[in-house]
Design a protein around this motif. Structure first.
Motif, mmCIF file in Angstrom:
data_model
loop_
_atom_site.group_PDB
_atom_site.id
_atom_site.type_symbol
_atom_site.label_atom_id
_atom_site.label_comp_id
_atom_site.label_asym_id
_atom_site.label_seq_id
_atom_site.Cartn_x
_atom_site.Cartn_y
_atom_site.Cartn_z
ATOM 1 N N ARG A 31 0.877 -1.178 0.000
ATOM 2 C CA ARG A 31 0.000 0.000 0.000
ATOM 3 C C ARG A 31 0.910 1.222 0.000
ATOM 4 O O ARG A 31 1.309 1.714 1.053
ATOM 5 C CB ARG A 31 -0.930 -0.035 1.211
ATOM 6 C CG ARG A 31 -1.900 -1.230 1.108
ATOM 7 C CD ARG A 31 -2.857 -1.335 2.242
ATOM 8 N NE ARG A 31 -3.649 -0.112 2.371
ATOM 9 C CZ ARG A 31 -4.370 0.177 3.447
ATOM 10 N NH1 ARG A 31 -4.404 -0.656 4.463
ATOM 11 N NH2 ARG A 31 -5.063 1.286 3.498
ATOM 12 N N LEU A 64 1.447 -10.366 3.562
ATOM 13 C CA LEU A 64 0.000 -10.372 3.804
ATOM 14 C C LEU A 64 -0.365 -9.680 5.116
ATOM 15 O O LEU A 64 -1.479 -9.179 5.253
ATOM 16 C CB LEU A 64 -0.538 -11.800 3.769
ATOM 17 C CG LEU A 64 -0.544 -12.450 2.381
ATOM 18 C CD1 LEU A 64 -0.851 -13.936 2.488
ATOM 19 C CD2 LEU A 64 -1.514 -11.744 1.449
ATOM 20 N N ASP A 67 -0.891 -6.165 4.026
ATOM 21 C CA ASP A 67 -2.081 -5.984 3.190
ATOM 22 C C ASP A 67 -2.641 -7.359 2.836
ATOM 23 O O ASP A 67 -2.081 -8.056 1.993
ATOM 24 C CB ASP A 67 -1.723 -5.217 1.917
ATOM 25 C CG ASP A 67 -2.934 -4.910 1.055
ATOM 26 O OD1 ASP A 67 -4.057 -5.337 1.397
ATOM 27 O OD2 ASP A 67 -2.748 -4.249 0.019
ATOM 28 N N PRO A 68 -3.720 -7.751 3.478
ATOM 29 C CA PRO A 68 -4.274 -9.095 3.264
ATOM 30 C C PRO A 68 -4.776 -9.353 1.838
ATOM 31 O O PRO A 68 -4.990 -10.503 1.469
ATOM 32 C CB PRO A 68 -5.432 -9.179 4.251
ATOM 33 C CG PRO A 68 -5.309 -8.019 5.154
ATOM 34 C CD PRO A 68 -4.417 -7.025 4.508
ATOM 35 N N VAL A 69 -4.938 -8.312 1.032
ATOM 36 C CA VAL A 69 -5.435 -8.513 -0.332
ATOM 37 C C VAL A 69 -4.382 -8.180 -1.401
ATOM 38 O O VAL A 69 -4.713 -8.040 -2.574
ATOM 39 C CB VAL A 69 -6.731 -7.703 -0.588
ATOM 40 C CG1 VAL A 69 -7.851 -8.173 0.329
ATOM 41 C CG2 VAL A 69 -6.492 -6.223 -0.423
ATOM 42 N N ASP A 71 -1.614 -8.540 -4.233
ATOM 43 C CA ASP A 71 -1.467 -9.493 -5.335
ATOM 44 C C ASP A 71 -0.118 -10.208 -5.194
ATOM 45 O O ASP A 71 0.886 -9.788 -5.774
ATOM 46 C CB ASP A 71 -1.564 -8.734 -6.667
ATOM 47 C CG ASP A 71 -1.409 -9.625 -7.876
ATOM 48 O OD1 ASP A 71 -1.329 -10.866 -7.729
ATOM 49 O OD2 ASP A 71 -1.363 -9.073 -8.994
#
Length: 141
Positions: A31, A64, A67-69, A71
């Protein structure tokens, strides 16, 4: 993964004398607006010997956690691209025609992306490959 290339037009560095080198940490910034990062690799270039090497390791759990989402597959593809450019040859695509120094400059150019280089630092070593392993162990693992 360890990827190295040696520009055969460069002088042989087998003298045991220390030579200057440049290195940069490769980091994942999932992020960009938050600025949080995970070190995922190191690039090292020694002009005198023509050595250009990369070592990478993606700790998926740490990535992760930021940022758990994110790519993850995209980050892995970016690392494979960095390794290919570092190694030169056909896998490097258009960068294959460039020397090791030009490829290092391209790989360390600032960018606002999930996978990005940190600042370039310098040092002295008689063993660029050993120095790359040392930096990788200290800064990534």
């Amino acid at each position: 993964m360890d990827t190295t290339a040696k520009d055969t037009t460069a002088a042989d560095g087998g003298s045991g004398e220390p030579h200057d080198y440049e290195y940069a940490v490769i980091r994942a910034v999932p992020r960009v607006e938050r600025g949080e990062c995970v070190n995922i690799g190191v690039l090292l270039y020694c002009r005198y010997t023509g050595y250009l090497g990369a070592r990478t390791h993606l700790d998926q759990a740490r990535l992760l956690a930021l940022d758990p989402v994110v790519d993850v597959a995209g980050v892995r593809r970016a690392l494979h691209g960095i390794e290919a450019v570092c190694a030169g040859g056909e896998a490097a695509g258009p960068a294959a025609k460039d020397g090791a120094g030009q490829r290092f400059r391209w790989l360390t150019a600032p960018r606002s992306a999930v996978v990005q280089p940190g600042p370039v630092h310098t040092g002295l070593t008689a063993d660029p490959e050993g120095e790359l392993r040392h930096l990788f162990d200290q800064l990534v693992l």
